[in-house]
Design an enzyme around this catalytic site. Sequence first.
Site, PDB file in Angstrom:
ATOM      1  N   GLU A  93      -4.501   7.777  -3.004  1.00  0.00           N
ATOM      2  CA  GLU A  93      -5.016   6.493  -2.536  1.00  0.00           C
ATOM      3  C   GLU A  93      -5.344   5.561  -3.690  1.00  0.00           C
ATOM      4  OE1 GLU A  93      -5.003   5.232   0.383  1.00  0.00           O
ATOM      5  OE2 GLU A  93      -4.318   7.039   1.402  1.00  0.00           O
ATOM      6  N   HIS A 137       1.892   4.728  -2.735  1.00  0.00           N
ATOM      7  CA  HIS A 137       2.093   6.147  -2.437  1.00  0.00           C
ATOM      8  C   HIS A 137       3.492   6.587  -2.864  1.00  0.00           C
ATOM      9  CE1 HIS A 137      -1.603   6.970  -0.339  1.00  0.00           C
ATOM     10  NE2 HIS A 137      -1.388   6.067   0.599  1.00  0.00           N
ATOM     11  N   HIS A 161       0.837  -1.200   0.000  1.00  0.00           N
ATOM     12  CA  HIS A 161       0.000   0.000   0.000  1.00  0.00           C
ATOM     13  C   HIS A 161       0.876   1.257   0.000  1.00  0.00           C
ATOM     14  CE1 HIS A 161      -3.640   2.378   1.237  1.00  0.00           C
ATOM     15  NE2 HIS A 161      -2.707   3.157   1.766  1.00  0.00           N
ATOM     16  N   GLU A 162       1.824   1.302   0.937  1.00  0.00           N
ATOM     17  CA  GLU A 162       2.691   2.479   1.022  1.00  0.00           C
ATOM     18  C   GLU A 162       3.608   2.578  -0.201  1.00  0.00           C
ATOM     19  OE1 GLU A 162       1.835   4.572   3.095  1.00  0.00           O
ATOM     20  OE2 GLU A 162       0.607   3.281   4.365  1.00  0.00           O
TER      21      GLU A 162
END
Length: 499
Positions: free
Chosen positions: A287, A261, A257-258
């Site tokens: 996101e 980003h 997930h990170e």
Amino acid sequence: MTFNDLKRRLGQISDLNAAAGLLSWEQETFMPPEAARVRGLQLATLAGLSHELFTAAETAQLLGEAQPGTEADAAVLRVARRDFEKATKLPTAFVEKQARAQNEAHHAWLDARARSDFAAFAPYLERMLNLARRQADLMGFEEHPYDALLDDYEPGMRASQVKTVFADLRDRTLPLLRRIRAAGDAADYSVLTRPFPAEAQKAFAWRVAGEAFGLLGSFARQDESAHPFQSNFSRSDIRITTRVEPYWPACLFGTWHEAGHAMYERGVADRWERTPVSRGASLGVHESQSRMFENLLGRSLPFWERYFPELQAAAPQVTEGLDARALYRAVNRVNPSLIRVEADEVTYNFHIMLRFELELALLDGSLAVRDLPEAWNARMQEYLGLTPPDDARGVLQDIHWSAGLIGYFPTYTLGNLLSVQLLEAARRDEAVAAGVDRAEYGPLRAWLAQQVHQHGRSLTPVELTVQATGQPLTADPYVAYLHRKYGEIYSLNGDGPQA
């Protein structure tokens, strides 16, 4: 005064913000506990200096007189003027006060969560809400104070629009959740908590983040924190964090997930460095990247068909008796959970709706802070059929309110919607589609860099979405994706509502 004079001033402001960001990152990773009070003062000083420099009369003159020579210069000027208009509504003393309060609230939250004691955190939350209300009043709004705060994360979006999107999404996904639960599930999910050593978890997640998603140690690093996050101080200095738990998907999918980003920030064009354009278009667009990497790719069958052998080598005790399809089924289990960051794709958005509704009520005063745990538990029961046994697994689980990030939560769901819309647009390119189907993501990363990442804030979220996908944001592709994917996993015959 020339445009270069303006860029020099904006570069100085960027440097101050980067220094503050670095102190904040270190606070979450390596700072000794006793440093918290002084660190709060340091962060407040940097926030005040940055704000004073940006809102100074000389900056106003530069913004008024600078003549852009290129389209890129014009974009910098446009974004800087918008930011200046917003920033000048907030007195420096207020900015410093807010920074100090955020630091104090954050450390109070860490302690309260560790002891599962909401009452200890409540006074700090009350203070953060008072500051948020004051910020909304200073910024100005037409419909609801929430609009002024939401605009910081999703420019141009209003709470009324979020309500409409959420109501539509709830109406089209709640029946799917009910059908899944009614279908029953005899699968064995003990694999998700089989022993997986902490260092092996982090090493596997990081290795895959590099190989699959392009996150490399030459410009990024990963550490641990209480709540996973991404920070960057330039496109060549990006930090992500994760956390390790017995439920090992938290580490793996948190890292990926990170990574989404991080790769967004990495992909912003060099020409925007040290200017206000050198960030993502919005938190919703941001996101969309993290949720795409985490879910659309990381929880896909092609992904696990490719990386299952690597997981076998890294954690044979986890994969014993399984194959790629069995693991794919396990990591896509639909099961209402207490913890947002562990939620599956079908139930995740209900966590966001809950927080959004509570934020609105807290902000307009219809819900008192002291009654928040009870309201939280009631909505958890209403949406997911669960009641948290304690505050740590309920109202205290997220970092956002302690950090003053009120208005942030809707961007997670907006990002979910956009992630599918972008991936479908990218798959119109045959090379991208073939790569995604083989879990080879180089063509997709190149497409995202070209269509999304490179633009930074030079395009608004609406402009970027239309330019990349051909239409404004819509829930249709996302709803269809959920029905298609989970209809197949749970043998629902693919007869869910049409998007």
